[in-house]
Motif scaffolding. Structure first.
Motif, mmCIF file in Angstrom:
data_model
loop_
_atom_site.group_PDB
_atom_site.id
_atom_site.type_symbol
_atom_site.label_atom_id
_atom_site.label_comp_id
_atom_site.label_asym_id
_atom_site.label_seq_id
_atom_site.Cartn_x
_atom_site.Cartn_y
_atom_site.Cartn_z
ATOM 1 N N SER A 151 0.835 -1.207 0.000
ATOM 2 C CA SER A 151 0.000 0.000 0.000
ATOM 3 C C SER A 151 0.866 1.250 0.000
ATOM 4 C CB SER A 151 -0.870 0.017 1.255
ATOM 5 O OG SER A 151 -0.032 0.166 2.377
ATOM 6 N N ARG A 152 0.256 2.359 -0.329
ATOM 7 C CA ARG A 152 0.904 3.677 -0.204
ATOM 8 C C ARG A 152 0.042 4.473 0.751
ATOM 9 N NH1 ARG A 152 5.779 3.112 -3.156
ATOM 10 N NH2 ARG A 152 5.288 1.217 -4.245
ATOM 11 N N PRO A 153 0.243 4.333 2.060
ATOM 12 C CA PRO A 153 -0.680 4.960 3.012
ATOM 13 C C PRO A 153 -0.690 6.484 2.893
ATOM 14 C CG PRO A 153 1.205 4.008 4.141
ATOM 15 C CD PRO A 153 1.323 3.606 2.711
ATOM 16 N N ALA A 203 0.222 -7.747 0.514
ATOM 17 C CA ALA A 203 -1.109 -7.667 -0.111
ATOM 18 C C ALA A 203 -1.786 -6.316 0.129
ATOM 19 C CB ALA A 203 -1.994 -8.788 0.448
ATOM 20 N N GLY A 204 -1.155 -5.428 0.895
ATOM 21 C CA GLY A 204 -1.775 -4.137 1.199
ATOM 22 C C GLY A 204 -2.879 -4.236 2.248
ATOM 23 N N ARG A 205 -2.991 -5.394 2.921
ATOM 24 C CA ARG A 205 -3.978 -5.518 4.000
ATOM 25 C C ARG A 205 -3.470 -4.841 5.270
ATOM 26 N NH1 ARG A 205 -5.655 -11.948 3.580
ATOM 27 N NH2 ARG A 205 -6.508 -11.856 1.469
ATOM 28 N N LEU A 206 -2.166 -4.766 5.379
ATOM 29 C CA LEU A 206 -1.502 -3.981 6.417
ATOM 30 C C LEU A 206 -0.588 -2.999 5.694
ATOM 31 C CD1 LEU A 206 -0.245 -6.802 8.814
ATOM 32 C CD2 LEU A 206 -1.960 -5.064 9.408
ATOM 33 N N ASP A 207 -0.381 -1.828 6.292
ATOM 34 C CA ASP A 207 0.555 -0.877 5.678
ATOM 35 C C ASP A 207 1.994 -1.169 6.084
ATOM 36 O OD1 ASP A 207 -1.478 0.681 4.379
ATOM 37 O OD2 ASP A 207 -1.988 1.525 6.339
ATOM 38 N N GLY A 208 2.182 -1.609 7.316
ATOM 39 C CA GLY A 208 3.556 -1.832 7.764
ATOM 40 C C GLY A 208 3.609 -2.773 8.942
ATOM 41 N N TYR A 209 4.798 -3.299 9.192
ATOM 42 C CA TYR A 209 5.003 -4.312 10.244
ATOM 43 C C TYR A 209 6.393 -4.148 10.810
ATOM 44 C CZ TYR A 209 6.370 -8.982 11.917
ATOM 45 O OH TYR A 209 6.861 -10.024 12.648
ATOM 46 N N PHE A 210 6.515 -4.346 12.115
ATOM 47 C CA PHE A 210 7.845 -4.332 12.737
ATOM 48 C C PHE A 210 7.833 -5.303 13.905
ATOM 49 C CE2 PHE A 210 6.576 -1.958 16.515
ATOM 50 C CZ PHE A 210 5.393 -1.371 16.090
ATOM 51 N N GLU A 211 8.934 -5.985 14.113
ATOM 52 C CA GLU A 211 9.043 -6.911 15.253
ATOM 53 C C GLU A 211 10.498 -7.218 15.494
ATOM 54 O OE1 GLU A 211 6.507 -10.357 15.196
ATOM 55 O OE2 GLU A 211 7.545 -11.301 16.903
ATOM 56 N N ARG A 212 10.856 -7.315 16.780
ATOM 57 C CA ARG A 212 12.195 -7.746 17.152
ATOM 58 C C ARG A 212 12.150 -9.246 17.459
ATOM 59 N NH1 ARG A 212 15.575 -9.053 20.915
ATOM 60 N NH2 ARG A 212 17.645 -8.091 20.988
ATOM 61 N N GLY A 213 13.223 -9.955 17.132
ATOM 62 C CA GLY A 213 13.363 -11.323 17.634
ATOM 63 C C GLY A 213 12.886 -12.421 16.709
ATOM 64 N N LEU A 214 12.631 -12.127 15.441
ATOM 65 C CA LEU A 214 12.153 -13.184 14.544
ATOM 66 C C LEU A 214 13.252 -14.200 14.229
ATOM 67 C CD1 LEU A 214 9.958 -11.473 11.793
ATOM 68 C CD2 LEU A 214 9.262 -12.461 13.983
ATOM 69 N N LEU A 253 6.836 4.578 4.011
ATOM 70 C CA LEU A 253 6.513 4.199 5.391
ATOM 71 C C LEU A 253 7.688 3.469 6.026
ATOM 72 C CD1 LEU A 253 4.529 4.055 7.746
ATOM 73 C CD2 LEU A 253 3.560 1.981 6.719
ATOM 74 N N TYR A 254 8.405 2.677 5.229
ATOM 75 C CA TYR A 254 9.591 1.998 5.770
ATOM 76 C C TYR A 254 10.553 3.027 6.358
ATOM 77 C CZ TYR A 254 13.603 -0.967 6.378
ATOM 78 O OH TYR A 254 14.645 -1.646 6.950
ATOM 79 N N ALA A 255 10.797 4.078 5.600
ATOM 80 C CA ALA A 255 11.743 5.106 6.067
ATOM 81 C C ALA A 255 11.214 5.763 7.342
ATOM 82 C CB ALA A 255 11.956 6.143 4.975
ATOM 83 N N ALA A 256 9.913 5.997 7.403
ATOM 84 C CA ALA A 256 9.336 6.636 8.598
ATOM 85 C C ALA A 256 9.416 5.698 9.807
ATOM 86 C CB ALA A 256 7.882 7.031 8.321
#
Ligand code: IPD
Length: 263
Positions: A151-153, A203-214, A253-256
């Motif tokens: 997506s392009r939020p 799929a653009g169902r979420l705009d972004g995701y972040f997690e530590r420890g994967l 959004l990645y940069a933000a």
């Protein structure tokens, strides 16, 4: 040279069979076989059975390849390909009867280390919804006949997802990260299956995701989906996705997110 589309076809067939087995076992009733590193880090008998099935099918089809699985560990192969497998990603959901879980299978080339490998093909299959997300390097990411695009939020804020590592010592940091990222968010999800979080970003169902420890099997297939859908997946600044951090989103959004988390 390997043909990524052949690897994808094989991964797709095996993921469907594995997902159906997981679903059948869930209907029959789930037994937690062991608690691993923490209360949330569990393994069911189905996790082991499904991984055994995937490993056997891969060994029969491509005997020389390496294998890295959540439940049965690593085995070096004699070809350039290693299969990276999470038989049931979202095991806690699975054990509690929440249908948000998936089989994740990736074929990676080169050194079987997320810092060095190149993911060639990846499948994330959610057997309850029937969603099968797939990507081969250079050929796009797909769900059925639909080509996926991140997506392009807009200024309305991003729908974000995160997860919390198993190690309780990291929870304070996880919560602090949520606090710093919230100004970018329309809302935040903790859905419980990292491979699906990544597939949903693709799929653009979420705009972004972040997690530590994967772990490698959590992100291998999903990372390729995001990249092939035009997104960016990385880790600590300048790094690859992995234990330290995984961030996935469209480029802006990645940069933000990277700025909010690291600066
Ligand atoms: C877990 C899930 C969860 C994430 C954890 C993973 P598992 O995988 O993807 O969403 O927060 O970091 O380990 O243990 O269910 O395969």
């Amino acid at each position: 040279m390997v043909d990524a589309s052949d690897l994808l076809l094989l991964a797709e067939q095996i993921a469907r069979e594995a997902g159906e087995l997981a679903r059948r076992r869930r209907d029959e009733g789930v037994r937690i076989a062991a608690t691993k590193s923490a209360l949330a880090d569990i393994v069911t008998e189905a996790d082991r059975e499904v991984e055994t099935l995937i490993r056997a099918r891969l060994a029969a089809a491509r005997p020389g390849d390496g294998f890295l699985g959540e439940e049965s560990g690593a085995e070096r192969g004699s070809t350039e390909i290693t299969w990276v497998v999470d038989p049931i990603d979202g095991t806690v959901n699975y054990a509690y009867g929440i249908p948000h879980y998936a089989v994740s299978i990736a074929a990676v080339a080169g050194d079987p280390d997320p810092e060095l490998w190149s993911v060639q093909a990846g499948v994330v299959f959610a057997p309850v919804t029937g969603d099968l997300f797939r990507a081969a390097r250079g050929s796009g990411a797909w769900l059925g006949a639909d080509r996926l695009a991140v997506s392009r939020p807009t200024d309305a804020g991003a729908l974000l997802a995160t997860g919390f590592g198993y190690d309780p010592a990291t929870h304070a940091g996880d919560l602090e990260r949520v606090r710093t990222v919230m100004p970018l968010a329309r809302d935040l999800r903790r859905a419980g299956a990292a491979s699906l979080d990544l597939a949903y970003v693709a799929a653009g169902r979420l705009d972004g995701y972040f997690e530590r420890g994967l772990a490698p099997w959590d992100h291998a297939a999903g990372a390729l989906l995001v990249e092939e859908a035009g997104g960016v997946v990385g880790g600590a600044p300048g790094g690859r996705p992995g234990r330290q951090m995984t961030i996935a989103a469209g480029p802006d959004l990645y940069a933000a997110l990277d700025t909010a988390i690291y600066h």
